[in-house]
Design an enzyme around this catalytic site. Structure first.
Site, PDB file in Angstrom:
ATOM      1  N   SER A 142      11.976  54.318  56.031  1.00  0.00           N
ATOM      2  CA  SER A 142      12.860  54.431  57.198  1.00  0.00           C
ATOM      3  C   SER A 142      13.075  53.016  57.732  1.00  0.00           C
ATOM      4  CB  SER A 142      12.146  55.274  58.267  1.00  0.00           C
ATOM      5  OG  SER A 142      12.773  55.134  59.527  1.00  0.00           O
ATOM      6  N   TYR A 155       4.679  57.517  63.282  1.00  0.00           N
ATOM      7  CA  TYR A 155       5.774  57.445  62.303  1.00  0.00           C
ATOM      8  C   TYR A 155       5.951  56.007  61.813  1.00  0.00           C
ATOM      9  CZ  TYR A 155      10.385  58.688  60.302  1.00  0.00           C
ATOM     10  OH  TYR A 155      11.456  58.911  59.461  1.00  0.00           O
TER      11      TYR A 155
HETATM   12  P1  NAD Z   1      13.849  67.455  56.789  1.00  0.00           P
HETATM   13  O1  NAD Z   1      13.071  67.956  57.954  1.00  0.00           O
HETATM   14  O2  NAD Z   1      15.228  67.957  56.577  1.00  0.00           O
HETATM   15  O3  NAD Z   1      13.012  67.702  55.438  1.00  0.00           O
HETATM   16  C1  NAD Z   1      11.630  67.473  55.365  1.00  0.00           C
HETATM   17  C2  NAD Z   1      11.078  68.054  54.074  1.00  0.00           C
HETATM   18  O4  NAD Z   1       9.661  67.779  54.038  1.00  0.00           O
HETATM   19  C3  NAD Z   1      11.221  69.579  53.971  1.00  0.00           C
HETATM   20  O5  NAD Z   1      11.544  69.935  52.643  1.00  0.00           O
HETATM   21  C4  NAD Z   1       9.833  70.091  54.324  1.00  0.00           C
HETATM   22  O6  NAD Z   1       9.516  71.340  53.728  1.00  0.00           O
HETATM   23  C5  NAD Z   1       8.959  68.978  53.756  1.00  0.00           C
HETATM   24  N1  NAD Z   1       7.642  68.964  54.392  1.00  0.00           N
HETATM   25  C6  NAD Z   1       7.357  68.778  55.714  1.00  0.00           C
HETATM   26  N2  NAD Z   1       6.030  68.900  55.918  1.00  0.00           N
HETATM   27  C7  NAD Z   1       5.457  69.142  54.698  1.00  0.00           C
HETATM   28  C8  NAD Z   1       4.134  69.376  54.252  1.00  0.00           C
HETATM   29  N3  NAD Z   1       3.093  69.402  55.097  1.00  0.00           N
HETATM   30  N4  NAD Z   1       3.922  69.606  52.943  1.00  0.00           N
HETATM   31  C9  NAD Z   1       4.969  69.631  52.087  1.00  0.00           C
HETATM   32  N5  NAD Z   1       6.246  69.411  52.436  1.00  0.00           N
HETATM   33  C10 NAD Z   1       6.477  69.183  53.731  1.00  0.00           C
HETATM   34  O7  NAD Z   1      13.833  65.875  56.954  1.00  0.00           O
HETATM   35  P2  NAD Z   1      14.702  64.669  56.341  1.00  0.00           P
HETATM   36  O8  NAD Z   1      15.406  64.013  57.452  1.00  0.00           O
HETATM   37  O9  NAD Z   1      15.457  65.089  55.135  1.00  0.00           O
HETATM   38  O10 NAD Z   1      13.513  63.690  55.936  1.00  0.00           O
HETATM   39  C11 NAD Z   1      13.204  63.310  54.618  1.00  0.00           C
HETATM   40  C12 NAD Z   1      12.556  61.929  54.658  1.00  0.00           C
HETATM   41  O11 NAD Z   1      13.500  60.980  55.138  1.00  0.00           O
HETATM   42  C13 NAD Z   1      11.352  61.843  55.613  1.00  0.00           C
HETATM   43  O12 NAD Z   1      10.324  61.096  54.997  1.00  0.00           O
HETATM   44  C14 NAD Z   1      11.906  61.108  56.815  1.00  0.00           C
HETATM   45  O13 NAD Z   1      10.907  60.405  57.505  1.00  0.00           O
HETATM   46  C15 NAD Z   1      12.901  60.185  56.140  1.00  0.00           C
HETATM   47  N6  NAD Z   1      13.937  59.653  57.031  1.00  0.00           N
HETATM   48  C16 NAD Z   1      14.772  60.502  57.723  1.00  0.00           C
HETATM   49  C17 NAD Z   1      15.734  59.954  58.567  1.00  0.00           C
HETATM   50  C18 NAD Z   1      16.682  60.816  59.372  1.00  0.00           C
HETATM   51  O14 NAD Z   1      17.359  60.285  60.256  1.00  0.00           O
HETATM   52  N7  NAD Z   1      16.776  62.111  59.113  1.00  0.00           N
HETATM   53  C19 NAD Z   1      15.852  58.567  58.691  1.00  0.00           C
HETATM   54  C20 NAD Z   1      15.002  57.739  57.970  1.00  0.00           C
HETATM   55  C21 NAD Z   1      14.059  58.307  57.143  1.00  0.00           C
END
Ligand code: NAD
Length: 260
Positions: A142, A155
């Protein structure tokens, strides 16, 4: 050249992981889908990918806060799919609170899922990649792996840790055909950030969409959320032969957030 490779994407039942799964599947890459949903829902998801793309797909719902489940996930994937050529450590969670009030269970969960799970998955998957002489490890970090923001101690600690882990693994794998990179997105339109948007909407008594715009523009000069598919396309490029010299990098895709 990526046709027939196998990619394991953690957290691919939603958001960035799910969009990335579609991007890779469209190239003929076989998939291990993973995330927190029931086995029957997961099987339905896997079947829909098989039908749409004609690829092999396995689903696993290992809770990544449990190291034994991570070991089982990697072993099962290698046994049933033949190998893991591409490992995308993407699963993640968020909780926002000042450091002094941050709940211990939330701290432990964020460090376990956003950081330690990536280490364990890499440790179990790496011997297979090294013996194949080819591999791609992509850690979805991130902008918060590069800079801080208030109320995100766990985070930011986890994501900065993931960037450090990426650098060390890139050094350790440099002569083995395995590249290791971190992607550092700004705001991406997924369910992960809905709580933060809802909190702003409630505090200021404004509509969800207005709160979303406020959240994005507070720090990110490009005034729009990224689509999860854009991250998937970036990941696909990192998997290609053209990207074989990109390793050990923490690559921002952040609408100029970290340019300031
Ligand atoms: P999301 O909530 O849509 O998806 C999260 C996924 O992680 C889901 O498939 C969920 O089932 C899985 N997950 C959560 N807890 C878990 C556990 N204990 N065991 C197994 N699986 C688990 O989120 P997203 O936004 O798609 O995030 C994906 C990645 O991108 C993350 O690492 C997040 O930090 C990173 N990210 C997101 C953003 C944003 O703005 N959305 C920005 C930068 C980085």
């Amino acid at each position: 050249m990526l046709n027939e490779k196998v990619a394991l994407i953690t957290g691919s039942t939603s958001g960035i992981g799910l969009a990335t799964a579609h991007v890779l599947a469209a190239q003929g890459i076989n998939l291990v889908l993973h995330g927190l949903m029931s086995a029957s829902q997961g099987q339905e998801l896997a079947d829909s990918f098989k039908a749409q793309y004609g690829i092999s797909v396995l689903f696993d719902n290992a809770d990544l806060s449990d190291v034994a489940r991570i070991e089982h996930l990697i072993k099962r994937a290698i046994e049933q799919m033949g190998s893991i050529d591409i490992l995308i450590n993407n699963a993640g969670i968020q909780h926002t609170e000042s450091a002094e009030n941050f709940p211990l269970d939330k701290w432990n969960a964020i460090i376990a899922i956003n950081l330690s799970a990536a280490f364990h998955a890499i440790q179990y998957a790496l011997p297979n990649m090294k013996s194949n002489g080819w591999g791609r490890i992509i850690n979805v970090a991130s902008v918060h792996g590069l800079v801080g923001s208030v109320n995100k101690s766990a985070y930011c600690a986890a994501k900065h840790g993931l960037v450090g882990l990426t650098k060390v693994l890139a050094l350790e794998c440099a002569e083995q055909g395995v590249t290791v990179n971190a992607i550092c997105p700004g705001w991406v339109d997924t369910p992960l950030i809905n709580d933060q948007i809802s909190a702003i909407a409630k505090q200021q008594n404004i509509a969800f969409e207005q709160a979303k715009y406020q959240l994005v523009t507070a720090k990110q000069p490009l005034p729009e959320m990224m689509a999860p598919e854009q991250i998937g396309e970036f990941i696909l490029f990192l998997c290609s032969e053209s990207a074989r010299s990109i390793t050990g990098s923490a690559l921002p895709m952040d609408g100029a957030w970290t340019a300031q």
